[in-house]
Write an enzyme that holds these catalytic residues in place. Structure first.
Site, short mmCIF file in Angstrom:
data_model
loop_
_atom_site.label_atom_id
_atom_site.label_comp_id
_atom_site.label_asym_id
_atom_site.label_seq_id
_atom_site.Cartn_x
_atom_site.Cartn_y
_atom_site.Cartn_z
N HIS A 4 -16.42 147.88 70.25
CA HIS A 4 -15.15 147.57 70.88
C HIS A 4 -16.12 147.60 72.25
CE1 HIS A 4 -12.09 146.21 74.00
NE2 HIS A 4 -12.15 147.84 74.14
N ASP A 15 -9.64 151.52 70.36
CA ASP A 15 -9.74 149.91 70.35
C ASP A 15 -11.43 149.57 69.66
OD1 ASP A 15 -7.40 149.45 72.27
OD2 ASP A 15 -8.87 148.69 73.68
N GLU A 63 -5.02 150.41 66.98
CA GLU A 63 -4.43 149.84 67.69
C GLU A 63 -4.20 148.12 67.59
OE1 GLU A 63 -6.53 146.94 69.70
OE2 GLU A 63 -8.61 146.71 68.62
#
Lengths: 614, 663
Positions: free
Chosen positions: A170, A191, A216
């Site tokens: 991420h 994430d 997520e």
């Protein structure tokens, strides 16, 4: 059983990266906090999670075994110093090396903005020293390393609680975490991004089959590379502005998105052979790029492969900015700090360029309420400053999020990778999560939850019980059933000895020996008298043939002394004479073969068939 | 459990462990000491080497003129020693001990122990996994590529082979033959082999648990010797084997040795101790500096033959400090290797693998090693080779770090030829793997000074003995050389390893049986089956239950599940019942003794009153007179004789069972 207490997380408003992550997991008697995010949308105490949820009095030490931070974004780590230094927590905090390196810089940046801008008293916000003290509690972890969590105030390593980090892609240093207590486990993704991008690789996890996957779901319904589109959009807008001679201002924080955008522009400039200059406001720049250079192992394959010859974070087209360049004529792109246009160089540049409609400002991140950035993003075009001067904003204002998240396809992919028994969606919007959860249940046949803010979810696990099986028992069983045959189940008979905390599976005779038990042998001997007019010569043979025809699964032996053995059951003909029409059979068997023994009794009582079956 | 020893050299290990039907190779080192039998490969034509006289065996068969002619070309004499005039060949691990295509996993401990990998992965049908840390793979690649660069950039078409023929080989001088196995000699591999071999490597991190076929769990642990070097813990649920090789407990640049998980193993395989047991690394370092300073002050230059990674990182740091303090800041320091750039760059991105102090530098953010800065300010000048830009930069007096430390190929050969005849210059050997007199042999007679300052941070005998006693393994396995003092120091009885019980030793070509007896296997019982168990308590805290279940094995993991409910067999479904006969749990296991009084009382309670009890020498006989039935009760057995009355028998059976304990 795993119990979850959830704080508030995920976006409350649509579109912008608002919200925060902070999840409390209780698994196998251990309490773990996953991320400790700050809510950037609030200026009051609501920006921090409500820790009284965990304990009303005293420190968190007694209620929390460890904290895990997935990556350096403030909505995932912004509350750490508040929690450790102001609420009070001294236990271990785990994060990756890059997160540990970059996180304190972002915290300090944010602290400065909050305290300096609003003049907030130090009493309600953490200090620089608190950030430093907080970071001292951080234990850096490497990817795939199995970390045995050291529980506070217990000197030896607790081998019960284990964590392991996986690459999440991420941002630099972003990680997913597997948390394991005994045979129960949870994966928390933070994430993540399942497709490699300009400077990062794709998230990866092994088939760890957790009881629960917390993922997520920012882009729960978006399919395919929406990031690429946004990048194209960004480049197009920058290019158009440059083409018509305008200036582009990109207010950024020194770390994170800034480097990503620099790579993006650098490669675009190279490809399109654009001459307009790109500037980056000095100060942190070089330092920031240094972080990326030193953590090159965390970037994608391509950058890692070529870094000796050409380091992607040494930019050719991007030069240091000087205040005097503000008034230079002609097009240019300027990255300037800070990112919310509330002070410093970015605000200075903004004031100069805002009145010209040819120019553009691109906001790549969220802005706190009250900042100039926040105002212009909300459509305010007349901005009043302290000196009562009003600035008319004619330049174009764009907001663009470049955060790399997994799309629905990526989420499904991750589920396929790690094969969880349950899935929980967080960090997404209700309706989208509803849609995705149905899809997940449909495709994988697992339960999928998407609890609301503050909700508690309990998930039942039903783990297998590990026992120590004697190798002799397993081997003997294998030799009895022959080579493994997938069509034929292997049956195992054994005795489970339960002693103190150990469970051992051994053969019954070994169990007797070990426990000092004396086996008691039970044997039955019964006589059956049957009517059988045929000559007794050959009775045994006839009986033998009869039995062989009837009991196909048993070993039937005609012994030399004239008796018959059926497994461990013995049959003897006794007390008959040539003339008599009845014959006596003596049947003897041990209790282990009781079923066969009584079956034979019944069988014999029916008599022998007159003619022998062919 | 068996251990196959494919290399006997304690510092160039290659072992194969067979355990739980998994075949694990521990390191695959390449023996480069074989190159000492060859003449150096000069970068440019060397008149001296070309003029060396030929050598023929004294008792050569004069009638075989062809052989003699070939041998004359192949063998040269230099300063009383015989060398093979051919591209240097390397020694590969023993091939005949087992079929290497059956190796399931290769574990690599450090970048020095990976060099034979292409010979295994590309030429044996190997089809398994290779585990190595990222620095081991990267820096191992650099060492391999450097080797290939060195051998390939000097085109030498002629390859000598006659001398290797057994009939000829035995006539060669002992100096050439000793320790050399012609059958294990190979030409160096090529870049393609390296790429292919390394593409099969799976990168691992310290303390990462690796599962091998569900049968074994393998974990690399920092060994403290060089960047990314590791020891290995190989364990099943019950047995633990540790493999410690090339470890260090000194504080240098790598992460410190992680000993915790290596405690209390069943077997410890220990190799790779220091090769210079009498040389303290710190004093060697200061000796290195003082020799260097003396040479420079006398106007000479210094050559340091070295590998592109490893000890040079420490040397650069130490040298920079030393030069500053002795007013030699202007002294040019050259680092010449095709891998120099890459090695320096990689060393600075592997912060996670470094010691605490270097690790925390990246938080500032600063490069962990000063060589980055030295390079930037041009105090360390880096060149891929002496060709090209180097010649325009080159100034003497200077210090040159160059490969290969064996002085058989690489730029170091060039400097030896260039500086060897001047007394002012010095060659300083720092790599402990290199017997420096061997390295120098083809350059004799030599005017330049030669100094040996081996910097070896690996475990000393004393440290290793302490580790053995700290870790408390049940058995220790060692290379044979470690139980007697080194041949050069026979009186140093302290330079041996000891263990209790005495260690098992190995040498090249041996197959050892290791004393591990497996007793248990971990299996799992499903909650359904577990809840259906009926434990009977034997005594306080001890219970036993008989278990019948279906054993399912998947990836070597066993799960015992409940037997599926038998479908009630209707008429015409006989077949089915027989199929399921195996699933029926056996009769309870009966134990204990029958209390006759109790049994008789129970009989009466159940309406069997016509009872006569007789004592016998070994027990009792109960006679049910009306039924003509006898029950013979002894200490460990009961025998019921009845006259075909099944109903009665079953009644008696049930009463009897109630009087006994069972599970």
């Amino acid at each position: 059983m795993i119990l979850f207490l959830l704080f508030m997380w995920w976006p409350t408003g649509a579109g912008q990266d608002v919200g925060r992550s902070c999840i409390l997991v209780s698994i196998g008697g251990k309490n773990i906090m996953l991320d400790c995010g700050m809510h950037m949308g609030y200026n009051d105490e609501r920006r921090f999670p409500d820790f009284t949820y965990i304990t009303q009095s005293g420190t968190l030490n007694d209620h929390l075994d460890c904290v895990i931070i997935s990556h350096f974004h403030l909505d995932h780590c912004g509350c750490l110093p508040y929690m450790t230094e102001m609420v009070g927590y001294d236990g271990p905090i785990y994060m990756t090396h890059p997160t540990k390196a970059i996180c304190p810089i972002l915290l300090e940046d944010y602290r400065k903005i909050t305290v300096d801008r609003k003049g907030e008293s130090q009493a309600t916000f953490f200090t620089s020293q608190m950030i430093k003290d907080c970071m001292k509690k951080v234990v850096p972890v490497n990817l795939h390393q199995t970390v045995q969590v050291v529980i506070l105030n217990i000197p030896q390593v607790d081998d019960e609680l284990e964590i392991k980090a996986y690459y999440a892609g991420h941002v630099l240093g972003a990680a997913m975490f597997l948390i394991k207590v005994g045979s129960e486990s949870v994966v928390y993704t933070g994430d993540y991004n399942m497709t490699p991008d300009r400077h990062l690789g794709a998230a990866w996890i092994d088939k760890c089959r957790p009881d629960l996957l917390i993922t997520e779901s920012t882009y729960a319904t978006t399919i395919r590379d929406s990031k690429r589109c946004r990048e194209r959009d960004f480049l197009k807008k920058v290019h158009e502005t440059i083409e018509k001679g305008g200036k582009v201002l990109i207010p950024v924080f020194a770390l994170g998105r800034a480097q990503e955008l620099c790579i993006l522009l650098e490669t675009f400039w190279e490809r399109m052979n654009i001459k307009a200059p790109i500037y980056f406001s000095t100060g942190l720049t070089e330092k920031a790029n240094n972080y990326y250079r030193l953590f090159i192992t965390w970037t994608n394959q391509k950058i890692r492969k070529t870094f000796v010859k050409r380091n992607m974070f040494e930019f050719k087209h991007i030069k240091a900015f000087d205040r005097s360049y503000i008034d230079n004529p002609g097009p240019m792109v300027v990255f300037a700090t800070p990112g919310m246009l509330h002070a410093g160089l970015s605000l200075q540049v903004f004031k100069k360029w805002a009145p010209d409609s040819k120019n553009m400002v691109i906001m790549p991140g969220y802005c706190v309420a009250g900042t100039v950035g926040h105002k212009i993003l909300n459509g305010i075009r007349k901005i009043e400053f302290e000196n009562k001067k009003v600035l008319e904003v004619r330049m174009a204002v764009e907001y663009m999020s470049f955060s790399a998240h997994a799309d629905a396809q990526g989420i499904m992919q991750l589920i396929r990778y790690c094969e969880p028994r349950n899935v929980m969606l967080v960090h997404g919007e209700g309706q989208k999560m509803d849609f995705l959860s149905k899809k997940i249940t449909q495709e994988f046949g697992v339960q999928c939850f998407f609890p609301a803010n503050g909700e508690t979810v309990t998930i039942e696990t039903n783990p297998n019980i590990p026992v120590d099986a004697s190798l002799n028992l397993l081997k003997r069983e294998a030799s009895l059933t022959g080579p493994p045959d997938p069509k034929r189940p292997r049956v195992l008979h054994g005795a489970l000895i339960m002693k103190e905390n150990s469970l051992r599976l051994v053969s019954p005779s070994q169990a007797m020996r070990e426990l000092g038990l004396k086996e008691h042998e039970i044997r039955f001997t019964s006589t059956v008298t049957i009517h059988d007019p045929q000559p007794s010569q050959g009775t045994v043979e006839r009986l033998c043939t009869h039995l062989k025809g009837t009991l196909k699964d048993h070993s039937i032996q005609h012994m030399p002394d004239g008796s018959i053995m059926i497994d461990s059951v013995l049959i003897k003909v006794s007390g008959s004479s040539e003339e008599e029409e009845t014959k006596d059979f003596l049947v003897s068997w041990p209790y282990e073969d009781e079923d066969l023994g009584s079956q034979l009794m019944t069988l014999l009582r029916k008599g022998l068939p007159r003619t022998v079956e062919a | 459990m068996k251990l196959y020893c494919l290399s006997g050299h304690p510092n160039l290990p290659c072992l194969v462990l067979k355990f739980k039907s998994v075949t694990v190779m521990l390191d695959c080192s390449l023996d480069l000491t074989t190159t000492f039998s060859f003449l150096p490969l000069p970068l440019v034509h060397s008149a001296r080497l070309a003029k060396l006289p030929s050598w023929v065996p004294k008792d050569a068969d004069a009638s075989d003129q062809d052989t003699l002619k070939t041998l004359k070309k192949e063998l040269k004499e230099c300063a009383g020693r015989v060398f093979v005039d051919s591209p240097p060949e390397v020694g590969i691990p023993e091939g005949g001990l087992l079929d290497l295509s059956t190796v399931d996993v290769i574990l690599v401990s450090s970048f020095q122990c990976i060099l034979a990998l292409p010979y295994i992965t590309e030429y044996t049908g190997f089809n398994g996994m290779i585990y190595a840390t990222e620095p081991t793979a990267q820096m191992g690649r650099q060492l391999m590529e450097e080797l290939v660069h060195y051998t390939e950039r000097v085109p030498k078409t002629r390859t000598a082979s006659k001398w290797k023929e057994p009939a000829v080989f035995k006539t060669l001088p002992a100096q050439l033959r000793d320790g050399l196995n012609p059958a294990a000699l190979r030409d160096c591999y090529g870049l393609h082999d390296i790429n292919s071999a390394l593409s099969k490597v799976q990168l691992v991190g310290y303390a990462q648990k690796l599962d091998v076929f569900g049968a074994l769990q393998i974990m690399p642990l920092s060994s403290g010797y060089c960047i990314g070097s590791c020891n290995w813990l190989i364990q099943s649920h019950y047995e633990k084997i540790s493999y410690i090789s090339s470890s260090s407990v000194l504080t240098t640049h790598p992460q410190p040795m992680d000993q915790g998980p290596l405690q209390n193993t069943d077997v410890l395989i220990l190799a790779g101790l220091t090769q210079s047991p009498t040389a303290n690394p710190d004093s060697m370092l200061s000796e290195f500096c003082s020799h260097l300073a003396v040479t420079i002050k006398n106007g000479g230059s210094v050559l340091v033959p070295c590998y592109p990674s490893g000890v040079v990182y420490d040397l650069f740091e130490c040298l920079a400090v030393f030069l500053d303090s002795s007013g030699l800041m202007q002294l040019p320091v050259y680092f010449v290797s095709p891998m120099a750039d890459s090695s320096l760059a990689y060393s600075n991105i592997f912060a996670e693998w470094l010691c605490q102090s270097k690790q925390s530098k990246v938080y500032l953010p600063e490069a962990p090693f000063v060589h980055e800065e030295l390079k930037t300010i041009s105090r360390l000048k880096v060149f891929p080779s002496v060709h090209g830009d180097f010649s325009s930069e080159f100034k003497t007096p200077c210090v040159v770090f160059a490969g290969h430390p064996s002085l058989r190929f690489g730029d170091g050969v060039h400097f030896m030829e260039m500086w060897g005849q001047s007394k002012a210059n010095t060659v300083i050997f720092v790599e402990p793997d290199i017997p420096y007199l061997e390295a120098l042999a083809p350059f004799q007679p030599l005017a330049m000074k030669a100094v040996n300052c081996p910097i070896d941070t690996r475990l000393s005998f004393q440290q290793a003995n302490k580790i053995i006693s700290d870790l408390k393994p049940l058995h220790v396995v060692l290379p044979e050389n470690y139980i007697t003092p080194p041949p050069s120091l026979p009186q140093r009885s302290d330079l041996v390893l000891e263990a209790d019980p005495p260690p098992t030793t190995y040498q090249r070509g041996e197959v050892l049986s290791l004393p591990i007896k497996r007793m248990y296997e971990k299996i799992e019982i499903t909650p359904e089956l577990a809840s259906a168990l009926v434990p009977s308590e034997i005594r306080q805290g001890v219970a036993v239950a008989s278990v019948t279940g279906i054993l399912e094995a998947k990836d070597n993991n066993y799960v015992l599940q409940s037997v599926p409910k038998q479908p009630t067999a209707g008429p015409g479904q006989k077949r089915k019942r027989e199929d399921n006969a195996d699933f029926a749990p056996p009769k309870p296991h009966v134990w204990g003794a029958v209390q006759v009084e109790q049994f008789v009382q129970d009989l009466e309670k159940n309406g069997v009153t016509d009872v006569k009890v007789e004592d016998t020498p070994s027990g009792h006989i109960i006679h049910l007179q009306s039924e003509d039935t006898l029950i013979q009760i002894e200490d460990g057995s009961t025998h019921i004789f009845c006259e075909g009355n099944e109903e009665l028998r079953i009644k008696l059976r049930n009463i009897l069972l109630k009087c006994l304990s069972k599970f």
